[in-house]
Design a protein around this motif. Structure first.
Motif, PDB file in Angstrom:
ATOM      1  N   GLU A  21      19.374  10.334  40.029  1.00  0.00           N
ATOM      2  CA  GLU A  21      19.681  11.725  40.362  1.00  0.00           C
ATOM      3  C   GLU A  21      20.794  12.215  39.464  1.00  0.00           C
ATOM      4  O   GLU A  21      21.869  11.594  39.422  1.00  0.00           O
ATOM      5  CB  GLU A  21      20.102  11.823  41.822  1.00  0.00           C
ATOM      6  N   THR A  71      15.129   5.465  40.947  1.00  0.00           N
ATOM      7  CA  THR A  71      15.398   6.892  41.138  1.00  0.00           C
ATOM      8  C   THR A  71      16.752   7.208  40.548  1.00  0.00           C
ATOM      9  O   THR A  71      17.750   6.585  40.914  1.00  0.00           O
ATOM     10  CB  THR A  71      15.389   7.246  42.641  1.00  0.00           C
ATOM     11  N   ASP A 103       8.316   3.973  37.961  1.00  0.00           N
ATOM     12  CA  ASP A 103       7.709   2.852  38.669  1.00  0.00           C
ATOM     13  C   ASP A 103       7.986   1.581  37.888  1.00  0.00           C
ATOM     14  O   ASP A 103       7.454   1.377  36.800  1.00  0.00           O
ATOM     15  CB  ASP A 103       6.197   3.051  38.787  1.00  0.00           C
ATOM     16  N   ARG A 149      12.305   9.552  38.045  1.00  0.00           N
ATOM     17  CA  ARG A 149      11.792   8.412  38.814  1.00  0.00           C
ATOM     18  C   ARG A 149      10.883   7.581  37.933  1.00  0.00           C
ATOM     19  O   ARG A 149      10.081   8.119  37.172  1.00  0.00           O
ATOM     20  CB  ARG A 149      11.005   8.891  40.038  1.00  0.00           C
ATOM     21  N   LEU A 160       7.279  10.929  46.920  1.00  0.00           N
ATOM     22  CA  LEU A 160       8.738  10.933  46.818  1.00  0.00           C
ATOM     23  C   LEU A 160       9.286  12.320  46.549  1.00  0.00           C
ATOM     24  O   LEU A 160      10.481  12.541  46.634  1.00  0.00           O
ATOM     25  CB  LEU A 160       9.169   9.973  45.700  1.00  0.00           C
ATOM     26  N   HIS A 161       8.439  13.249  46.149  1.00  0.00           N
ATOM     27  CA  HIS A 161       8.888  14.626  45.964  1.00  0.00           C
ATOM     28  C   HIS A 161       7.693  15.545  46.122  1.00  0.00           C
ATOM     29  O   HIS A 161       6.568  15.084  46.291  1.00  0.00           O
ATOM     30  CB  HIS A 161       9.588  14.802  44.618  1.00  0.00           C
ATOM     31  N   VAL A 188      10.807   1.105  42.691  1.00  0.00           N
ATOM     32  CA  VAL A 188      10.867   2.457  42.127  1.00  0.00           C
ATOM     33  C   VAL A 188      12.318   2.785  41.797  1.00  0.00           C
ATOM     34  O   VAL A 188      13.197   2.684  42.648  1.00  0.00           O
ATOM     35  CB  VAL A 188      10.312   3.512  43.115  1.00  0.00           C
ATOM     36  N   VAL A 219      15.875  14.963  38.830  1.00  0.00           N
ATOM     37  CA  VAL A 219      15.615  13.617  39.331  1.00  0.00           C
ATOM     38  C   VAL A 219      14.589  12.937  38.438  1.00  0.00           C
ATOM     39  O   VAL A 219      13.528  13.490  38.154  1.00  0.00           O
ATOM     40  CB  VAL A 219      15.103  13.648  40.785  1.00  0.00           C
ATOM     41  N   GLY A 223       6.632   1.375  45.296  1.00  0.00           N
ATOM     42  CA  GLY A 223       6.713   2.416  46.302  1.00  0.00           C
ATOM     43  C   GLY A 223       6.105   2.046  47.635  1.00  0.00           C
ATOM     44  O   GLY A 223       6.230   2.792  48.605  1.00  0.00           O
TER      45      GLY A 223
END
Lengths: 150, 122
Positions: free
Chosen positions: A133, A131, A62, A60, B69-70, A129, A58, B45
């Motif tokens: 995957e 993300t 910002d 991520r 988030l993780h 954010v 994953v 966030g």
């Protein structure tokens, strides 16, 4: 003590030795302002977190103020590319007391150390954010190994 | 044009949270027009229910909570306090959170009053 929110370390650099990263970074600084505090510097690119979550990787980032339309994500079997731009414009009729939010124009590629299943890559943005995957290719997924007594 | 010092943040912030969250100052732009001050803060966030904006006398508090988030991620709080000039109409401050960016409009004129501001989304 006010602490500056900074870019987090990229765990891939620590976890994997074979890692090639091609960065084409166009740093665009916001307009110079007398109000910019010395500790706020424009980021060259937004902070990225990478985690290995078992059967998927994953990524991520910002990216406050950006939407899914502002970012391009490209994945191949063993690489990931991110590109995007954020402008920070001063509206007509306003003077600037403080300008800390950086503008970005970034284009960055990662070579992935594990093979991923391109068909199942999912990318979404929420609250600024991003993300992504990346499900690992079936052959790369960790398998539980039974330890037998002998 | 107002002196920058009137919009200066306090130099120290010893705020600590009871749950051990880290407190970080969000990157913030402060602009001024003839009619208002415009404050724009990056809070990626943060979601609507985690954001607080409050004007108390001459201090404007801006706060946003960010959940991890993780597993290796941190929970933290974006927090910043600004001293605002008297000439702000507390009753007319508006706040909007969109894509992790909080935008505050502080119209000028009128006396500062303690005021909780509702944050809109979108």
């Amino acid at each position: 003590m006010l602490t500056r929110w900074t870019r987090r370390r990229d765990p891939w650099l620590e976890m994997y030795d074979l890692m090639k990263e091609m960065d084409r970074i166009f740093t665009s600084a916001g307009p110079p302002s007398a109000g910019r505090a010395r500790s706020w510097m424009p980021e060259a690119w937004p902070p990225i977190d990478v985690t290995d979550e078992g059967d998927k990787v994953v990524v991520r980032g910002d990216l406050p103020g950006m939407t899914e339309k502002d970012v391009q994500v490209t994945a191949t079997r063993n690489s990931l590319s991110l590109a995007g731009e954020r402008k920070v414009d001063v509206p007509e009729g306003y003077s600037v007391h403080r300008q800390e939010r950086p503008a970005w124009k970034f284009s960055r590629s990662f070579e992935l150390p594990t093979r991923i299943d391109v068909e199942s890559v999912r990318a979404s943005m929420k609250n600024g954010v991003l993300t992504i995957e990346l499900a690992k290719h079936a052959e790369e997924k960790p398998r539980q190994i039974t330890v037998k007594a002998s | 044009m107002t002196d920058d010092k009137q919009m200066a943040k306090r130099e120290t912030d010893d705020t600590e949270t009871l749950d051990g969250r880290r407190v970080l100052a969000p990157a913030t732009d402060v602009l001024e027009s003839a009619d208002e001050y415009l404050i724009v803060a990056d809070m990626p966030g943060a979601s609507e229910d985690g954001v607080t904006v409050r004007l108390d006398r001459d201090e404007l508090l801006v706060e946003g909570r960010r959940e991890p988030l993780h597993e290796q991620a941190e929970a933290f709080v974006y927090r910043r306090v600004f001293r605002v000039p008297d000439a702000i109409d507390g009753g007319k401050i508006t706040a909007n959170l969109e894509h992790g960016v909080l935008t505050l409009h502080l119209p000028k004129a009128g006396e500062a009053r303690p005021r909780q501001i509702t944050v809109t989304v979108g």
